[in-house]
Design a protein around this motif. Sequence first.
Motif, short mmCIF file in Angstrom:
data_model
loop_
_atom_site.label_atom_id
_atom_site.label_comp_id
_atom_site.label_asym_id
_atom_site.label_seq_id
_atom_site.Cartn_x
_atom_site.Cartn_y
_atom_site.Cartn_z
N UNK A 85 0.83 -1.20 0.00
CA UNK A 85 0.00 0.00 0.00
C UNK A 85 0.86 1.25 0.00
N UNK A 86 1.90 1.23 0.83
CA UNK A 86 2.79 2.38 0.94
C UNK A 86 3.47 2.66 -0.40
N UNK A 87 3.85 1.62 -1.11
CA UNK A 87 4.49 1.79 -2.40
C UNK A 87 3.52 2.39 -3.42
N UNK A 88 2.28 1.94 -3.39
CA UNK A 88 1.27 2.47 -4.30
C UNK A 88 1.02 3.96 -4.03
N UNK A 567 9.04 17.17 -22.11
CA UNK A 567 9.68 15.95 -22.59
C UNK A 567 8.66 14.90 -23.03
N UNK A 568 8.98 14.23 -24.14
CA UNK A 568 8.15 13.10 -24.57
C UNK A 568 8.67 11.79 -23.97
N UNK A 569 9.85 11.83 -23.36
CA UNK A 569 10.39 10.66 -22.68
C UNK A 569 9.75 10.53 -21.30
N UNK A 570 9.18 9.38 -21.02
CA UNK A 570 8.49 9.18 -19.74
C UNK A 570 9.49 8.85 -18.64
N UNK A 571 9.33 9.42 -17.46
CA UNK A 571 10.21 9.06 -16.34
C UNK A 571 9.94 7.63 -15.88
N UNK A 572 10.97 6.95 -15.40
CA UNK A 572 10.82 5.57 -14.93
C UNK A 572 10.38 5.60 -13.47
N UNK A 577 10.49 4.85 -7.44
CA UNK A 577 9.80 4.45 -6.22
C UNK A 577 10.60 3.39 -5.47
N UNK A 578 11.16 2.45 -6.21
CA UNK A 578 11.94 1.39 -5.59
C UNK A 578 13.16 1.93 -4.84
N UNK A 579 13.69 3.05 -5.31
CA UNK A 579 14.88 3.61 -4.68
C UNK A 579 14.55 4.43 -3.42
#
Length: 586
Positions: A85-88, A567-572, A577-579
Amino acid sequence: MAKRKFNQDFIKYGFTSFSDRGEEKGQCVICYRVLSNESLRPSKLQNHLEKNHPGLKGKDIEYFKRLENGLKRQRLDKTGSFARTDKKLTEASFEVSLLIAKQKKAHNIGETLVKPSALAMVRNVLGEESERKIKSIPLSDNTVQRRIDLMANDIKEQVVTEVKDKSLFGLFALQLDESTDVSSAAQLMAFVRYVTEKNVKEELLFCSELETTTKAKDVMAKVEDFFDKENISWASLCGVCTDGAPAMLGAKSGFQTLVKNKAPNLVTTHCFIHRAALASKTLPDGLKCAFDVVVKSVNYIKNSALNTRLFRKLCEGLNSEHKQLLYYTKVRWLSRGNLVARVFELHDEIKVFLGTAKPELAVHFENVKFLSCLAYLVDIFEALNQLNLKMQGKGKDIIQFVDFTRAFVEKLGNWRRKVTNGNFDMFHSFACISDVDDEIRDEVADHLGTLQTEFKSYFPELSRDAFTLVRNPFRVDIEQVDDELQDELIDLRNDSGCRDLFEDVPVTEFWIQVSSSYSQISKNCLMKLLPFTTTWLCESAFSSLLNIKSKPRNRLDVAADIRCALSSTAPRIQSLVDKLQQQPSH
């Protein structure tokens, strides 16, 4: 400042201890919110319980301890519901922050509008339990700023990696321009174009403030600094496009000259749109006088709030389609055409309005010669605006621009011939004037001839065709091609698959698709197709800059916001979030 200590008695308010990088904080065992160290006070913890969980006020300590034990078990299990939940929540925070940046809005809109709106909708549609989950999404002003900074850095990493390691033949081109923002800071924009994964990409390379002067050496220093930090090779730069400012085009110390010292083989381009504006700037005396009268008349009406209201009321009484005049602004490319078109449409209303207030201007609107000049200006400025609009936009190559401009110059010659013969049918407004005298006809013909001469002078590309091979390799004379490319060209011309492909796809896409089989000739052609021909992307970015860095936000560092916005490049986001160490809103 001394840090507060967690007291075990705080469990009676529904709070347990939570350690964040060595700092003790309080975490609610009911909604899992983490409060700051400063909030470790009985009054604030009790206030949280009474405000957010009024139904649990007065519960015994054992009840809260059972919730505490359940919370601790969830913490130990990273695959448990709490962790997921926290990650979401953090993912949602990133997604909303990106939308805020894309819409060029202030960062505090997340907590002042977006979150309250979402809570109201969820509470009424899905109920209080869902509202509690949404309430935990962190969207404070500072949180949104941090999210945007992280996403901007991630986008920059992706773009730089593609430019350095993934671009076809390692080639890329730049367009640069500088402008002053609302806080009088000079902002330098640089866009990059390159081919990756069989597609041409155009991305913002960097936005950086010029701290003092805006000379060529200052621009060069910024570009050099970025290239050095990111380890980008000058040898891969195949083209640079700038506007016509002396700092950019100076023969001895202009930016393009300085860049050529680093990359001698690159193509330098003066923006086609700026050149077209310069070529069409001069008007003969008669047309200039008419245009000046138009500007004075509009300024007289528009500069007074009372006159503006009275003129609107007059237009409403006469059932006019438009009720407002338009200001003339030199720096806006389409302004002249829009101005004279509106004045010509409302010339009767303007004549009536100025009749008593400004008779020295009103008399012009009764003069057939003036109206003839005005009608011609409407038509020729409309043609110039149409050319300008064709040159705007993304993904266009120099062949298209040369074709647009060459066709316009040829039209000017044809129009001059027709006007000389008394044929005005191609000019719709001018043709409506019933009595055009010879003096006006000659002045119009002379202006068309001057325009044609000026365009040929500003666009030397029109007198020579350096793109014969690029346009159609199956028709070019083999002797016109460099010796080292001739054998490969013969192979390509006898490849039936390439011939069929050429008929089906645009020129740039054709050369990209055959690059693996015919690398030498493809590289040669792409080095001519990749360079930018206008600074439209920079100009468009400066328009976005006005929305992002407004007067209320005049101290904002815009680099991250404008990168995410354009930017048309989407951020990862998943990787970001994982970091992070996830932390709910508090």
